[in-house]
Design an enzyme around this catalytic site. Structure first.
Site, PDB file in Angstrom:
ATOM      1  N   HIS A  36     -19.340  24.111  35.309  1.00  0.00           N
ATOM      2  CA  HIS A  36     -20.590  23.432  34.961  1.00  0.00           C
ATOM      3  C   HIS A  36     -21.674  23.718  35.990  1.00  0.00           C
ATOM      4  O   HIS A  36     -22.831  23.972  35.648  1.00  0.00           O
ATOM      5  CB  HIS A  36     -20.359  21.919  34.843  1.00  0.00           C
ATOM      6  CG  HIS A  36     -19.882  21.499  33.487  1.00  0.00           C
ATOM      7  ND1 HIS A  36     -18.630  21.798  33.018  1.00  0.00           N
ATOM      8  CD2 HIS A  36     -20.507  20.838  32.483  1.00  0.00           C
ATOM      9  CE1 HIS A  36     -18.505  21.316  31.794  1.00  0.00           C
ATOM     10  NE2 HIS A  36     -19.631  20.741  31.445  1.00  0.00           N
ATOM     11  N   LYS A 101     -12.434  12.514  28.738  1.00  0.00           N
ATOM     12  CA  LYS A 101     -11.922  11.138  28.772  1.00  0.00           C
ATOM     13  C   LYS A 101     -12.869  10.267  29.577  1.00  0.00           C
ATOM     14  O   LYS A 101     -13.495  10.719  30.539  1.00  0.00           O
ATOM     15  CB  LYS A 101     -10.518  11.084  29.370  1.00  0.00           C
ATOM     16  CG  LYS A 101     -10.443  11.356  30.859  1.00  0.00           C
ATOM     17  CD  LYS A 101      -9.047  11.105  31.388  1.00  0.00           C
ATOM     18  CE  LYS A 101      -8.867  11.578  32.817  1.00  0.00           C
ATOM     19  NZ  LYS A 101      -9.316  10.633  33.836  1.00  0.00           N
TER      20      LYS A 101
END
Lengths: 174, 279
Positions: A36, A101
C-alpha cells in the site's frame, strides 16, 4: 447465499447491503502495508502502478507458503485499519473492493461512499479454512516483499460479509 | 550436572514451532463450542463455527491455523546445573525456529524495524530465560501474531488508582481494540513490577492453561469480574457483536514501587498457541 462474480460492476456494488453475507468468485489482488505504501508513493509521483487498480478488489493477506501441490498455504485476513491511511488514494485510483478484518475509520467510510466501493470482512484467523476457497496464486509485483508481495489470487465461493456498503452503512460501531 | 546436546534442542524447538502453529489447545476449541451455545446472534455463531472448522482443518491437514504464524516467543526455564554441549543455547533455539518455520511451511514474518527488510527465516526469536535450581530444562514456544499484539497497551497508573483504575484502563484497551485483534480474545494482564516486568508477566499470563484461575482467590475473583465486564462490551466474535469478546482473563502480579502501579494488557487473538517440551 448470494454469489458474486468478479470483477465488480457498479450495479453489483449498489446492490450490496451492509450485513449481507455473499460468496465471491474470480480474480483478486493481495496487498498489505508495504505494498500500500508503495502504491500510494507511486500515485503521488504520477508513476504507473505495477497492477491495474480500476475495478480491482484487494485482499489484505500475507499467506503462509504453499506446500507442494497446493496453490497456497493458510490465508486469512490481516487487520484492515492499518491500511486506512492509504485507502482513499487507492479508491480514487479505481479500487472498488477490499477484503479484510475489523473496522475502518471515517475517512475510509466517506471515500467508499464517494467512489461507490465496498468493504468486505471474512473471519480473522480462519487461515486454514479460507485457504480452501483459493484456487491459484501468482506473484505479480514487489516480489522482494516476500509474504507481503502483491499476488493475484483466483478465489471460488470465498465467504465474506459486506461490512461497509456503497451508501456508507457500516456494521461496526465506531 | 546434566548435559544436553544443542542439536536435540534445535530439533525439539523446530517441532514445537510446528506443533503450536498447527494445533491450538483442545481447551480453546471447547471454549468456542461453549460460546456457540451461549451466543444468540447468528453472525457470532457462524464466526465461531468457522473457527472450530478451521482448527479441525489445520490439525487434520497439518497446516497453520492462522497465516500469521507470529514472532516465535520462547520461554526457557533452565536449571543452573544444566550444561549445553556442542553450541550455545541461544543459537540452538534460533536454529530450531529457522528449521521449524521452513519445514512447517510457516510464514516468515520478521523484518528489520526501520528498513522493513524481512530477515528471511523468522529469526531471531524473542527469548525469555528463567534460571532455576536443579537440572531441568523446559522450553515453551508461543508464536505471537501481531493483529492482537498491536492492540496491546501498557500504562503506568497512579498507586492509588486501585482495582477501579485498573479496570477502567483494561476496558479502555478492549474498547480501543474493538474488532481489530480477532476476538474472542485471551486477555493477559500484568500488574506491578516495573515497566518491562509488567509487560513480561502479561505475556506469561497467556501461556497459562485457558481459564485456569490465578491461585490467589482475590486475584481469581478479579479475573472473573474483568471477564464479565469485557464480555458486557458486546464487541463479540470478530467485532460483529455478541457475548463472547474474551474467552478468559489471566492476571499475573509482582510487587511494585510505592510510587507506581504498572499495568500491561497483552491481548491474544483466538489463536492461542503454545507448545512445551522438557529435557
Amino acid at each position: 447465499m448470494k454469489k458474486i462474480n468478479l470483477p465488480l460492476n457498479e450495479k453489483t456494488i449498489e446492490s450490496l447491503q451492509a450485513g449481507e453475507e455473499v460468496l465471491l468468485s474470480g480474480k483478486i489482488l493481495t496487498g498489505r502495508d508495504q505494498a500500500h505504501l508503495r502504491f500510494v508513493q507511486a500515485l503521488e509521483k504520477d508513476q504507473k502502478l505495477p497492477v491495474i487498480m480500476e475495478n480491482q478488489v484487494i485482499y489484505y493477506v500475507g499467506p503462509t507458503p504453499a506446500k507442494p501441490g497446493q496453490p497456497i498455504g493458510s490465508a486469512g485476513p490481516t487487520t484492515s485499519s492499518r491500511m486506512d491511511k492509504f485507502t482513499p488514494k487507492l479508491l480514487e485510483a479505481g479500487l472498488r473492493g477490499m477484503i479484510g478484518k475489523g473496522p475502518r475509520n471515517q475517512q475510509v467510510i466517506d471515500a467508499i461512499k464517494q467512489y461507490k466501493a465496498v468493504y468486505f470482512v471474512c473471519v480473522g484467523g480462519a487461515g486454514a479454512y479460507l485457504s480452501k476457497r483459493i484456487k491459484s496464486l501468482k506473484v505479480i509485483a514487489y516480489d522482494d516483499l516476500g509474504p507481503e508481495s502483491v499476488k493475484e489470487l483466483m478465489i471460488e465461493d470465498f465467504p465474506v460479509t459486506v461490512a461497509i456498503d456503497s451508501q456508507g452503512n457500516n456494521i461496526f460501531r465506531l | 550436572m546434566k548435559e544436553i546436546d544443542s542439536v536435540d534442542i534445535t530439533n525439539k524447538v523446530a517441532d514445537l514451532c510446528i506443533q503450536a502453529n498447527y494445533c491450538i489447545p483442545v481447551a480453546i476449541i471447547k471454549s468456542f463450542q461453549n460460546a456457540v451455545r451461549i451466543e444468540s446472534s447468528e453472525k457470532a455463531k457462524s464466526s465461531l463455527n468457522i473457527l472450530i472448522e478451521n482448527a479441525n482443518i489445520a490439525k487434520n491437514e497439518s497446516m497453520a491455523y492462522c497465516q500469521d504464524t507470529g514472532v516465535a516467543v520462547v520461554f526457557v526455564k533452565i536449571g543452573q546445573d544444566v550444561r549445553i554441549k556442542n553450541g550455545s543455547l541461544e543459537n540452538a533455539i534460533n536454529a530450531g525456529v529457522k528449521k521449524g518455520y521452513e519445514d512447517g511451511f510457516l510464514r516468515k514474518s520478521l523484518a528489520d524495524p526501520l528498513t522493513r527488510k524481512n530477515t528471511g527465516d523468522n529469526t531471531p526469536a524473542v527469548i525469555h530465560y528463567d534460571i532455576l535450581p536443579g537440572e531441568a530444562l523446559e522450553i515453551t514456544v508461543a508464536p505471537k501474531g501481531f493483529g492482537s499484539e498491536n492492540m496491546s497497551q501498557l500504562k503506568m497508573l497512579n498507586p492509588t488508582a486501585g482495582k477501579e483504575g485498573i479496570t477502567e484502563f483494561i476496558i479502555k484497551v478492549i474498547k480501543d481494540a474493538g474488532g481489530n485483534p480477532c476476538p474472542p480474545l485471551l486477555v493477559g494482564i500484568g500488574i506491578g513490577g516495573t515497566f518491562e516486568k509488567a509487560a513480561l508477566i502479561s505475556k506469561k499470563a497467556l501461556i497459562r492453561p485457558l481459564g485456569q484461575p490465578n491461585p490467589d482467590n482475590a486475584i481469581a475473583e478479579f479475573e472473573k469480574d474483568l471477564l464479565d465486564k469485557i464480555n458486557a462490551t458486546g464487541i463479540g466474535p470478530m467485532g460483529l457483536g455478541g457475548k463472547t469478546t474474551a474467552l478468559a482473563v489471566h492476571i499475573e502480579t509482582y510487587p511494585t514501587h510505592i510510587a507506581g502501579l504498572p499495568v500491561a494488557v497483552n491481548l491474544c487473538c483466538h489463536a492461542v498457541r503454545h507448545a512445551t517440551a522438557t529435557f
